[in-house]
Design a protein around this motif. Sequence first.
Motif, mmCIF file in Angstrom:
data_model
loop_
_atom_site.group_PDB
_atom_site.id
_atom_site.type_symbol
_atom_site.label_atom_id
_atom_site.label_comp_id
_atom_site.label_asym_id
_atom_site.label_seq_id
_atom_site.Cartn_x
_atom_site.Cartn_y
_atom_site.Cartn_z
ATOM 1 N N GLN A 55 0.824 -1.211 0.000
ATOM 2 C CA GLN A 55 0.000 0.000 0.000
ATOM 3 C C GLN A 55 0.857 1.259 0.000
ATOM 4 O OE1 GLN A 55 -2.371 -0.841 3.498
ATOM 5 N NE2 GLN A 55 -4.095 -1.578 2.275
ATOM 6 N N GLU A 56 1.994 1.222 0.693
ATOM 7 C CA GLU A 56 2.843 2.408 0.784
ATOM 8 C C GLU A 56 3.663 2.648 -0.485
ATOM 9 O OE1 GLU A 56 5.211 2.801 4.252
ATOM 10 O OE2 GLU A 56 3.530 2.561 5.634
ATOM 11 N N ARG A 62 3.536 4.945 -8.598
ATOM 12 C CA ARG A 62 2.673 5.678 -9.532
ATOM 13 C C ARG A 62 3.319 7.011 -9.919
ATOM 14 N NH1 ARG A 62 -1.836 5.315 -6.762
ATOM 15 N NH2 ARG A 62 -2.506 3.401 -7.813
ATOM 16 N N SER A 63 3.971 7.658 -8.953
ATOM 17 C CA SER A 63 4.636 8.941 -9.255
ATOM 18 C C SER A 63 5.830 8.715 -10.183
ATOM 19 C CB SER A 63 5.090 9.620 -7.961
ATOM 20 O OG SER A 63 6.135 8.902 -7.327
ATOM 21 N N LEU A 64 6.543 7.599 -9.998
ATOM 22 C CA LEU A 64 7.665 7.287 -10.885
ATOM 23 C C LEU A 64 7.165 6.978 -12.292
ATOM 24 C CD1 LEU A 64 9.885 4.946 -8.654
ATOM 25 C CD2 LEU A 64 10.201 7.383 -9.100
ATOM 26 N N ALA A 65 6.092 6.200 -12.381
ATOM 27 C CA ALA A 65 5.551 5.822 -13.689
ATOM 28 C C ALA A 65 5.025 7.036 -14.441
ATOM 29 C CB ALA A 65 4.443 4.783 -13.517
ATOM 30 N N ALA A 66 4.457 7.989 -13.707
ATOM 31 C CA ALA A 66 3.885 9.179 -14.341
ATOM 32 C C ALA A 66 4.964 10.035 -15.016
ATOM 33 C CB ALA A 66 3.128 10.015 -13.308
ATOM 34 N N GLU A 76 -0.907 2.973 -14.760
ATOM 35 C CA GLU A 76 -1.458 1.949 -13.870
ATOM 36 C C GLU A 76 -0.964 0.556 -14.226
ATOM 37 O OE1 GLU A 76 -3.150 2.424 -11.048
ATOM 38 O OE2 GLU A 76 -2.700 4.528 -11.469
ATOM 39 N N ASP A 77 -0.889 0.245 -15.517
ATOM 40 C CA ASP A 77 -0.394 -1.072 -15.925
ATOM 41 C C ASP A 77 1.067 -1.251 -15.504
ATOM 42 O OD1 ASP A 77 -2.805 -1.730 -16.995
ATOM 43 O OD2 ASP A 77 -2.216 -1.498 -19.094
ATOM 44 N N SER A 78 1.852 -0.192 -15.623
ATOM 45 C CA SER A 78 3.253 -0.270 -15.225
ATOM 46 C C SER A 78 3.388 -0.511 -13.728
ATOM 47 C CB SER A 78 3.989 1.023 -15.605
ATOM 48 O OG SER A 78 4.082 1.179 -17.012
ATOM 49 N N VAL A 79 2.583 0.192 -12.950
ATOM 50 C CA VAL A 79 2.606 0.008 -11.492
ATOM 51 C C VAL A 79 2.260 -1.426 -11.128
ATOM 52 C CG1 VAL A 79 1.454 0.626 -9.320
ATOM 53 C CG2 VAL A 79 2.124 2.418 -10.926
ATOM 54 N N GLN A 80 1.220 -1.953 -11.750
ATOM 55 C CA GLN A 80 0.809 -3.328 -11.456
ATOM 56 C C GLN A 80 1.880 -4.327 -11.874
ATOM 57 O OE1 GLN A 80 -3.009 -3.444 -13.414
ATOM 58 N NE2 GLN A 80 -3.758 -1.757 -12.153
ATOM 59 N N ASP A 81 2.541 -4.065 -12.998
ATOM 60 C CA ASP A 81 3.633 -4.935 -13.438
ATOM 61 C C ASP A 81 4.767 -4.949 -12.410
ATOM 62 O OD1 ASP A 81 2.442 -5.794 -15.728
ATOM 63 O OD2 ASP A 81 3.533 -4.464 -17.075
ATOM 64 N N VAL A 82 5.105 -3.767 -11.907
ATOM 65 C CA VAL A 82 6.186 -3.678 -10.928
ATOM 66 C C VAL A 82 5.806 -4.425 -9.647
ATOM 67 C CG1 VAL A 82 7.551 -2.135 -9.473
ATOM 68 C CG2 VAL A 82 7.061 -1.488 -11.833
ATOM 69 N N PRO A 101 16.417 1.735 -3.568
ATOM 70 C CA PRO A 101 17.167 1.501 -4.815
ATOM 71 C C PRO A 101 16.802 0.179 -5.473
ATOM 72 C CG PRO A 101 18.621 2.342 -3.107
ATOM 73 C CD PRO A 101 17.326 2.009 -2.438
ATOM 74 N N TRP A 102 16.549 -0.832 -4.662
ATOM 75 C CA TRP A 102 16.130 -2.140 -5.188
ATOM 76 C C TRP A 102 14.803 -2.001 -5.918
ATOM 77 C CZ3 TRP A 102 11.993 -5.497 -3.808
ATOM 78 C CH2 TRP A 102 12.132 -6.829 -4.240
ATOM 79 N N LEU A 103 13.869 -1.285 -5.307
ATOM 80 C CA LEU A 103 12.550 -1.083 -5.906
ATOM 81 C C LEU A 103 12.648 -0.243 -7.175
ATOM 82 C CD1 LEU A 103 9.443 -1.370 -5.666
ATOM 83 C CD2 LEU A 103 9.469 0.750 -4.313
ATOM 84 N N VAL A 104 13.420 0.826 -7.130
ATOM 85 C CA VAL A 104 13.553 1.714 -8.291
ATOM 86 C C VAL A 104 14.200 0.980 -9.466
ATOM 87 C CG1 VAL A 104 14.710 3.783 -9.161
ATOM 88 C CG2 VAL A 104 13.571 3.837 -6.936
ATOM 89 N N ALA A 105 15.169 0.089 -9.170
ATOM 90 C CA ALA A 105 15.811 -0.679 -10.240
ATOM 91 C C ALA A 105 14.786 -1.550 -10.963
ATOM 92 C CB ALA A 105 16.930 -1.549 -9.671
ATOM 93 N N ILE A 106 13.902 -2.183 -10.196
ATOM 94 C CA ILE A 106 12.844 -2.999 -10.788
ATOM 95 C C ILE A 106 11.910 -2.120 -11.624
ATOM 96 C CG2 ILE A 106 10.798 -4.399 -10.290
ATOM 97 C CD1 ILE A 106 12.234 -5.363 -7.763
ATOM 98 N N ALA A 107 11.480 -1.003 -11.031
ATOM 99 C CA ALA A 107 10.539 -0.119 -11.712
ATOM 100 C C ALA A 107 11.118 0.427 -13.015
ATOM 101 C CB ALA A 107 10.149 1.034 -10.780
ATOM 102 N N ASN A 108 12.363 0.885 -12.965
ATOM 103 C CA ASN A 108 12.981 1.443 -14.176
ATOM 104 C C ASN A 108 13.066 0.416 -15.294
ATOM 105 O OD1 ASN A 108 13.308 4.036 -13.204
ATOM 106 N ND2 ASN A 108 15.374 3.669 -12.424
ATOM 107 N N ARG A 109 13.411 -0.812 -14.935
ATOM 108 C CA ARG A 109 13.494 -1.857 -15.952
ATOM 109 C C ARG A 109 12.142 -2.098 -16.601
ATOM 110 N NH1 ARG A 109 16.767 -3.398 -19.372
ATOM 111 N NH2 ARG A 109 18.372 -3.227 -17.752
ATOM 112 N N ARG A 110 11.098 -2.134 -15.796
ATOM 113 C CA ARG A 110 9.771 -2.370 -16.349
ATOM 114 C C ARG A 110 9.301 -1.199 -17.199
ATOM 115 N NH1 ARG A 110 7.300 -6.753 -14.888
ATOM 116 N NH2 ARG A 110 6.693 -6.437 -17.046
ATOM 117 N N PHE A 111 9.579 0.032 -16.748
ATOM 118 C CA PHE A 111 9.187 1.208 -17.511
ATOM 119 C C PHE A 111 9.914 1.245 -18.850
ATOM 120 C CE2 PHE A 111 8.631 3.531 -13.183
ATOM 121 C CZ PHE A 111 7.481 2.808 -12.950
ATOM 122 N N ILE A 112 11.212 0.948 -18.827
ATOM 123 C CA ILE A 112 11.997 0.950 -20.067
ATOM 124 C C ILE A 112 11.482 -0.116 -21.025
ATOM 125 C CG2 ILE A 112 14.272 0.436 -21.026
ATOM 126 C CD1 ILE A 112 15.461 1.782 -18.524
#
Length: 211
Positions: A55-56, A62-66, A76-82, A101-112
Amino acid sequence: MTHDPGSRGPSLRLVGKGESGGADQTASAARDIDWSILMARAQEGDRAAYRRLLQEITPYLRSLAARRHRDPGDVEDSVQDVLLTVHSIRQTYDPTRPFAPWLVAIANRRFIDRLRRQGRTRNREVPLTAEHETFCEPAANLEERPDGRELEGMVSHLPPAQQKAVRLLKLKELSLKEAAAMSGMSITSLKVNTHRALKSLRKMLLDRSEP
């Protein structure tokens, strides 16, 4: 403004410009520690901690994906994928290292992945919007050991059309065009069912984290 150094009274210093950045960094560090603790507890089976963590981090993701995507649906799809990726490889997280940093690395890979997919789509003039299921490159705190059996178990609870869409587009990593040819479903139907499936899977993650 300060008191005489020799006085015993408390000193008062006006905060200068730019010092608010230090406060932001302190808050960010405290948040990172909280998330690390929550993930460590989640790894030990604490469902309440895991639910709170999901939840946190959701509004943060969502702010990173935006920043990467203009379309709210892509965000929203990117957030759910992450979130699904985090769930699949959560046991690979090392609680002694920072969580953000661990979370951001995952998110960046999915966004890219999504942006590259969309770029190839525009070049071929084929309306693809679903990306391959990939995981972050091994770095500092991450190894690619997805819990495929658990994810497959959740997928099996989806409606048949959503199961088919997710298995073809996410698990088998087919393109929309390939998945449409194999399944007999239209590209539009595949996109709709994939979007609904991701929402359902995210809800399953939250439900499983409840005590």
